[in-house]
Write an enzyme that holds these catalytic residues in place. Structure first.
Site, PDB file in Angstrom:
ATOM      1  N   HIS A  10     -21.084 -15.546   6.467  1.00 38.71           N
ATOM      2  CA  HIS A  10     -20.229 -16.656   6.891  1.00 38.71           C
ATOM      3  C   HIS A  10     -19.905 -17.525   5.683  1.00 38.71           C
ATOM      4  O   HIS A  10     -20.807 -18.050   5.026  1.00 38.71           O
ATOM      5  CB  HIS A  10     -20.936 -17.499   7.957  1.00 38.71           C
ATOM      6  CG  HIS A  10     -21.231 -16.756   9.217  1.00 38.71           C
ATOM      7  ND1 HIS A  10     -22.370 -16.959   9.977  1.00 38.71           N
ATOM      8  CD2 HIS A  10     -20.522 -15.783   9.865  1.00 38.71           C
ATOM      9  CE1 HIS A  10     -22.341 -16.171  11.031  1.00 38.71           C
ATOM     10  NE2 HIS A  10     -21.236 -15.440  10.984  1.00 38.71           N
ATOM     11  N   HIS A  46     -25.375 -18.812   4.001  1.00 39.46           N
ATOM     12  CA  HIS A  46     -26.697 -18.174   3.863  1.00 39.46           C
ATOM     13  C   HIS A  46     -27.023 -17.291   5.064  1.00 39.46           C
ATOM     14  O   HIS A  46     -28.149 -17.270   5.544  1.00 39.46           O
ATOM     15  CB  HIS A  46     -27.791 -19.224   3.671  1.00 39.46           C
ATOM     16  CG  HIS A  46     -27.493 -20.223   2.600  1.00 39.46           C
ATOM     17  ND1 HIS A  46     -27.443 -19.885   1.261  1.00 39.46           N
ATOM     18  CD2 HIS A  46     -27.203 -21.545   2.654  1.00 39.46           C
ATOM     19  CE1 HIS A  46     -27.147 -20.960   0.547  1.00 39.46           C
ATOM     20  NE2 HIS A  46     -26.987 -21.975   1.355  1.00 39.46           N
ATOM     21  N   HIS A  47     -26.021 -16.522   5.528  1.00 32.09           N
ATOM     22  CA  HIS A  47     -26.204 -15.664   6.690  1.00 32.09           C
ATOM     23  C   HIS A  47     -25.859 -14.199   6.384  1.00 32.09           C
ATOM     24  O   HIS A  47     -25.143 -13.559   7.153  1.00 32.09           O
ATOM     25  CB  HIS A  47     -25.333 -16.147   7.857  1.00 32.09           C
ATOM     26  CG  HIS A  47     -25.596 -17.548   8.289  1.00 32.09           C
ATOM     27  ND1 HIS A  47     -24.666 -18.305   8.989  1.00 32.09           N
ATOM     28  CD2 HIS A  47     -26.678 -18.352   8.119  1.00 32.09           C
ATOM     29  CE1 HIS A  47     -25.178 -19.505   9.228  1.00 32.09           C
ATOM     30  NE2 HIS A  47     -26.386 -19.554   8.702  1.00 32.09           N
ATOM     31  N   PRO A  48     -26.336 -13.630   5.272  1.00 33.97           N
ATOM     32  CA  PRO A  48     -25.997 -12.232   4.998  1.00 33.97           C
ATOM     33  C   PRO A  48     -26.626 -11.307   6.034  1.00 33.97           C
ATOM     34  O   PRO A  48     -27.732 -11.551   6.524  1.00 33.97           O
ATOM     35  CB  PRO A  48     -26.590 -11.999   3.605  1.00 33.97           C
ATOM     36  CG  PRO A  48     -27.722 -12.976   3.505  1.00 33.97           C
ATOM     37  CD  PRO A  48     -27.244 -14.193   4.250  1.00 33.97           C
TER      38      PRO A  48
END
Length: 526
Positions: free
Chosen positions: A288, A461-463
C-alpha cells in the site's frame, strides 16, 4: 552444531513468535526459534509512542526500495523490523484485519480453507479484546486489543468533518461492517504495546522444549534430496524435522533465493547454485502506497509541542503517573475506510489521522503544530519483486514494489488524496485547522498531484504476496502452507497472501500463524 529439533522457525517476527508459542504447547515437540535481530529490551519497544523512533533506528534494517520507474525514480525508505516480535514490535499498533471479502477472494483464487468464515475463529482465538466479545471478537487470547487511551478533541472534529461529506462513524471497523471512520483498536494491553514477543513468546519462554536465539543469522536453508533438513548458520548446520520460514514478505523470499530456491536465471547470474527453479519466489510483491495531507493548526491541538525536550520529559512523567498523554498514543489511532471507486466491492481507501505534522520523513513540524491525514489505496493491481543484489547474505535485497505500474493504482491513489483534502477543509475542522500546507493550494491538476506524490509518498509498511499461496502449479506454497517442490518446508507470514488484505497486515499475519500452527500439528481447527 548438529543438534536436532522437531520444528525450526526462521524469523521471530509477528508470525514466528506465534508459531514458537503454539508449537511448543506440545511438551514432546522440541522447538527452536531463530531471529536475526536483537532483543526488545529498549523501553521504546513497549511505549505506544515509541514506534516512531524504533522504525528509524535500532529497530530497522535500514533498507530502501530501488528507484520507482513509474514515480520519477523515487526511492522510498522501506522499514523492515530488526528485533524479536518483528513488525508487531515497531508498528503503530493498529488492529485491523482487512475486509471479509478479501478472504473469500483468497478461497476463490484457489485457497480452500481460507474464507472469512474459516479464518474468523483464528482472529477471535488470538484476541483479548477489552471492549468487544461477540461473533467477531474474543476475550482471553494472548494478544491485547484495546481502545485508544489518548485521543484528542481534533479526532472528534475529524469524525464530524467526515460526516459532512457523507462518511459515517463506525464504532468497530473489524466487526460486521468496515465502512466508516472511528478509533482503531490497538494491539495494547494495560497501555503498553502487545507485540507477539510479549503476548505469545513471553509466557512460553520458560518451557524447557523451546529455545529462542536472537542475533542468529541464517545463511541458507539446507536441502537434501528435495527435503529441507535444517539451516546453515555462521556457527554450523542445525538440523530439524520441519523447517518453517517466517521472515516476512521481504525476508522470506530473500532467504529462499540465498538458498538457491527461486528464479533460476536470477540465481545463476549471481553465482548461486540452483536447488529449485521457482519463479514465484520473490514475485507478486504488493504494498500500500501512502499519500498525505498536512495542515497547520490554529493552536496546540496535536502532539507536536511535545517534541521539545522539557515537554517530552513532562509527557514521560504523565505517562508514568496516569498512563495518558502523548506517550500513551500511537499517534495514528484515528482513521477509517471509504471509497475512491464508488462501485468498489468494499472500501478501497484507508485513512490514518496522525496527531502531529512532523511525523513523515523530510517534513518539519509546523510552528503552531499540525495534523497529518494519510490516505492509501488498498487493492493495488501493480506487482513488484524482491530480488538479491548479490550472493552475500549480509547485502540488502533489491526491493521493487513497482508502485503505479498499473495506471489504475495511480488514479485511485490520487482520488484518495483528493478525498483527504476535502475532509480537512470541512467546517467541523475550522476551529482546529489554520491552513493546508501540503500538498498546498498550487497542486490542482492531475500532473500536479503526480509530481507531488513523487516527492511525498511512503510505504504503508504492508508488503505481501512474495511466496504466494494457491492450488495452481505456479504457487509457491499450497493452502496448507507447504512449500511446493521441497518437503518438510513451510512458509508462514504475510508473503503467502495471494492478495494483500484491505487494511494493515499485522493482525492478518498473526491469524495466518495461528491457523498454520494447527495445520502443521494437524490439530482440529479453532
Amino acid at each position: 552444531m548438529t543438534e536436532g529439533y522437531d520444528f525450526l522457525i526462521i524469523g521471530g517476527g509477528s508470525a514466528g513468535c506465534v508459531l514458537a508459542a503454539r508449537l511448543s504447547e506440545d511438551p514432546a515437540a522440541k522447538v527452536l526459534l531463530l531471529e536475526a535481530g536483537g532483543r526488545d529490551r529498549h523501553p521504546f519497544y513497549h511505549l505506544p509512542a515509541g514506534f516512531a523512533k524504533m522504525t528509524k533506528g535500532i529497530g530497522s534494517w535500514g533498507w530502501q526500495t530501488v528507484p520507482q520507474r513509474h514515480m520519477n525514480g523515487m526511492v522510498i525508505r522501506y522499514t523492515q523490523a530488526k528485533v524479536i516480535g518483528g513488525g508487531s514490535s515497531i508498528n503503530a499498533q493498529i488492529y485491523t484485519r482487512g475486509n471479509a471479502q478479501d478472504y473469500d477472494e483468497w478461497r476463490q483464487l484457489g485457497c480452500p480453507g481460507w474464507s472469512y468464515e474459516d479464518v474468523l475463529p483464528y482472529f477471535r482465538r488470538a484476541e483479548d479484546n477489552d471492549t468487544h466479545d461477540n461473533r467477531y471478537h474474543g476475550k482471553g487470547g494472548p494478544l491485547g486489543v484495546s481502545q485508544p487511551r489518548a485521543p484528542l478533541p481534533i479526532c472528534e472534529a475529524w469524525f464530524k468533518a467526515a460526516a459532512e461529506i457523507g462518511i459515517p462513524r463506525n464504532m468497530d471497523m473489524t466487526g460486521e461492517v468496515q465502512d466508516g471512520v472511528g478509533y482503531y483498536q490497538l494491539t495494547q494491553r494495560n497501555y503498553r504495546r502487545s507485540s507477539t514477543s510479549i503476548a505469545y513468546l513471553g509466557p512460553a519462554r520458560g518451557r524447557s522444549n523451546l529455545t529462542v536465539r536472537t542475533g542468529a543469522q541464517v545463511l541458507r536453508i539446507v536441502v537434501e534430496n528435495g527435503r529441507a533438513v535444517g539451516v546453515e548458520t555462521p556457527e554450523g548446520v542445525i538440523h530439524a524435522a520441519q523447517v518453517i520460514l517466517s521472515s516476512g514478505a521481504i525476508g522470506s523470499p530473500r532467504l529462499l533465493q540465498l538458498s538457491g530456491i527461486g528464479p533460476a536465471d536470477h540465481l545463476r547470474s549471481l553465482g548461486i547454485p540452483v536447488v529449485l527453479d521457482q519463479p514465484g519466489v520473490g514475485s507478486n510483491l504488493q504494498d500500500h502506497l501512502d499519500l498525505f495531507v498536512i495542515a497547520e493548526c490554529t493552536g496546540p491541538h496535536t502532539y507536536d509541542r511535545f517534541a521539545k525536550p522539557h515537554l517530552s520529559a513532562l509527557a514521560g512523567l504523565q505517562y508514568l503517573l496516569t498512563r495518558k498523554g502523548p506517550v500513551a498514543s500511537s499517534l495514528f489511532e484515528t482513521g477509517g475506510f471509504w471509497y475512491a471507486d464508488p462501485d468498489a466491492r468494499s472500501p478501497d481507501i484507508q485513512f490514518h489521522l496522525g496527531l502531529g505534522s512532523g511525523i513523515e520523513a523530510g517534513v518539519a513540524a509546523m510552528p503552531q503544530g499540525g495534523v497529518t491525514l494519510n490516505s492509501a489505496y488498498l487493492r493495488p493491481r501493480s506487482r513488484g519483486t524482491v530480488r538479491l543484489a548479490s550472493a552475500d547474505p549480509k547485502a540488502a535485497p533489491l526491493i521493487d514494489p513497482n508502485y503505479w505500474a498499473d495506471p489504475h493504482d495511480r488514479e485511485m491513489s490520487i482520488r484518495g488524496l483528493k478525498l483527504a483534502r476535502e475532509m480537512m477543509r470541512q467546517p467541523a475542522l475550522r476551529p482546529f485547522v489554520l491552513a493546508e500546507r501540503l500538498p498546498g493550494q498550487e497542486v490542482q491538476t492531475d500532473q500536479d498531484y503526480f509530481d507531488y506524490a513523487c516527492k511525498h509518498s511512503k510505504t504503508d509498511h504492508h508488503p505481501a504476496g512474495t511466496c504466494r499461496m494457491g492450488s495452481d502449479p505456479g504457487a509457491v506454497v499450497d493452502p496448507q502452507l507447504r512449500f511446493n517442490g521441497i518437503e518438510n518446508l513451510h512458509v508462514v507470514d504475510a508473503s503467502i497472501m495471494p492478495r494483500v488484505v484491505s487494511s494493515n497486515t499485522n493482525a492478518a499475519t498473526i491469524m495466518i500463524a495461528e491457523k498454520a500452527a494447527d495445520m502443521i500439528r494437524e490439530r482440529a481447527p479453532a
